[in-house]
Write an enzyme that holds these catalytic residues in place. Structure first.
Site, PDB file in Angstrom:
ATOM      1  N   GLU A 333       0.825  -1.201   0.000  1.00 46.73           N
ATOM      2  CA  GLU A 333       0.000   0.000   0.000  1.00 46.73           C
ATOM      3  C   GLU A 333       0.863   1.255   0.000  1.00 46.73           C
ATOM      4  OE1 GLU A 333      -2.579  -0.902   3.332  1.00 46.73           O
ATOM      5  OE2 GLU A 333      -1.365   0.311   4.680  1.00 46.73           O
ATOM      6  N   CYS A 334       0.535   2.147  -0.920  1.00 44.75           N
ATOM      7  CA  CYS A 334       1.165   3.455  -1.063  1.00 44.75           C
ATOM      8  C   CYS A 334       2.686   3.318  -1.193  1.00 44.75           C
ATOM      9  CB  CYS A 334       0.755   4.375   0.078  1.00 44.75           C
ATOM     10  SG  CYS A 334       0.906   6.137  -0.337  1.00 44.75           S
ATOM     11  N   GLY A 335       3.463   3.726  -0.183  1.00 39.43           N
ATOM     12  CA  GLY A 335       4.910   3.630  -0.294  1.00 39.43           C
ATOM     13  C   GLY A 335       5.378   2.216  -0.580  1.00 39.43           C
TER      14      GLY A 335
END
Length: 449
Positions: A333-335
């Site tokens: 998720e994300c990073g």
């Protein structure tokens, strides 16, 4: 869990972001902890960074409370539980007091939290009184604690601000809770996603102590337990929560955890354990192999600040590729998603070769690219969460699913979810307690739709 739990409880709010809510919340918590009192702190709304400071101040994990993302029942359960053992509960608000749907003010009204308004008074005098009055009276039925002036220039300035508040006959003098002077020693440094995490700064506790020392000279800081009793809230016990099915029993989930991957809700770890998973942690920045496991979680964080190191860490990259090729699940998720693409372009425009498990490029932007509550609808359930990032993704890969972006009463297309076998990746940050069954689906090699 059957009896009402009473405890003094306040919500630290402000007219806008950047007023000093985190500093005041953490300083107040630290001040009472140093006095031997038991303090529990929470963060209103989605946030990974402020809770690091609140945990440092209190010695306890700082969970999030949000009437939409975490839900009213979960918030009630956490507040009730905290009230059974705490001398003081402090909730840090999010953005401005009335910003967002639901807002911090909605949370305060629902649970009876007394609102302490922190106002950056560095460029005002008489207007301070108007702001304080407006925050207190804009919505009827808002429990009120008082107002604290922040970043005050001098004692003379403080006197002007106090006079501006006391000059309104509709506001009792006790609404004035003091002034904090400008003091670089207690400033909490920021970067593009918010405050730097407390564990990144060797002098983090010294900063909190400096802020607590300054706060101790104010009427707010001089309140003892007898004075705090006026803010007591009776927290009703929650209804019995449904049992979490052991859908990950016997499974080991390896979680990336270091300075590049640190955006993890404590409640998410609790949910994985409740599902029966054994958790193990590893550091991609240390270039170690992914430990033996059934599934991997790459949470969000700051990979863009460590791009050269991550680009060179082939041991982690290659072992993760072996994990994916073996058909074992990855939730990124994300990073955690950003490092999986072919390339990451930093804010200076420098490209860095990443791990190449997904096709495409991630490019950092000068401005915020997305922010707000989101939900991921899966056949196993509805996962609630949010998005917050300064990068964009360019990829030829098809989109497997989209989250829903929640915009007031409307729903729009949200973040893309990319999939390669059992690898799933998205900018979406999941709050896993919202659906343990949907959470388990992310860590199992099953169809999500």
């Amino acid at each position: 869990m059957n009896a009402v739990s009473g405890c003094p409880a306040i919500l630290v709010a402000a007219p806008a972001s950047g007023q000093g809510k985190t500093t005041v919340t953490a300083a107040l918590a630290r001040l009472h902890v140093r006095a031997g009192r038991r303090v529990r702190a929470f963060k209103s709304g989605p946030d990974f960074l402020d809770p690091f400071w609140l945990e440092l101040a209190t010695g306890h994990p700082a969970h999030n409370l949000d009437l939409w993302m975490t839900g009213e029942t979960d918030a009630q359960a956490r507040l009730h539980d905290a009230a059974q053992s705490a001398d003081l509960i402090i909730v840090e608000g999010v953005m401005g007091l009335f910003d967002g749907e639901p807002s911090a003010a909605d949370l305060a009204r629902r649970f009876g939290l007394h609102v302490l308004a922190v106002i950056d008074a560095s460029a005002m005098a008489g207007t301070f009184g108007a702001l304080a009055f407006g925050l207190q009276h804009y919505r009827p039925g808002l429990p009120w604690a008082g107002v604290l002036a922040n970043r005050v220039a001098s004692e003379r300035h403080a006197d002007m601000l106090q006079s501006a508040v006391a000059g309104d006959e509709a506001v009792t003098p006790s609404v004035w809770l003091g002034a904090l002077m400008r003091e670089p020693k207690m400033a909490l440094p920021e970067r593009h996603l918010g405050l730097q995490a407390a564990h990144e700064l060797p002098d983090a506790l010294a900063r909190l102590d400096a802020a607590a020392d300054a706060l101790s000279a104010t009427p707010l800081g001089q309140m003892d337990l007898a004075a705090l009793a006026s803010w007591t809230v009776a927290f009703e016990p929650p209804s019995q929560a449904a049992a979490v099915p052991p859908l990950l029993a016997g499974k080991t989930v390896a979680i990336a955890r270091d300075a590049a991957f640190s955006f993890v809700y404590a409640a998410n770890l609790d949910t994985l354990r409740a599902l029966g998973a054994r958790l193990t942690f590893f550091s991609p920045l240390a270039n170690v192999r992914v430990p033996p496991c059934d599934a991997v979680w790459l949470p969000g964080g700051y990979p863009e600040l460590h791009a050269p190191t991550l680009a060179a860490n082939h041991t982690t990259r290659d072992s993760l590729a072996e994990h994916v090729e073996a058909g074992r699940p990855v939730w990124a998720e994300c990073g955690g998603m950003m490092v999986l693409f072919d390339e990451l372009v930093d804010r200076a425009g420098n490209p860095h070769a990443m791990w190449g498990l997904l096709r495409g490029r991630i490019s950092m932007q000068a401005r915020l690219a997305a922010l707000g509550p989101q939900r991921l609808m899966l056949s196993a359930g509805e996962l609630r969460g949010h998005t917050f990032h300064y990068s964009i993704c360019e990829t030829p890969m098809p989109v497997a699913l989209h989250t829903d972006a929640m915009r007031g009463g409307a729903v729009a297309a949200g973040e893309a979810l990319h999939q390669r076998g059992a690898l799933r990746a998205s900018y979406f940050h999941a709050w896993m307690p919202s659906s343990p069954s949907a959470t388990a689906a992310l860590f199992l090699n099953e169809d999500l739709s």
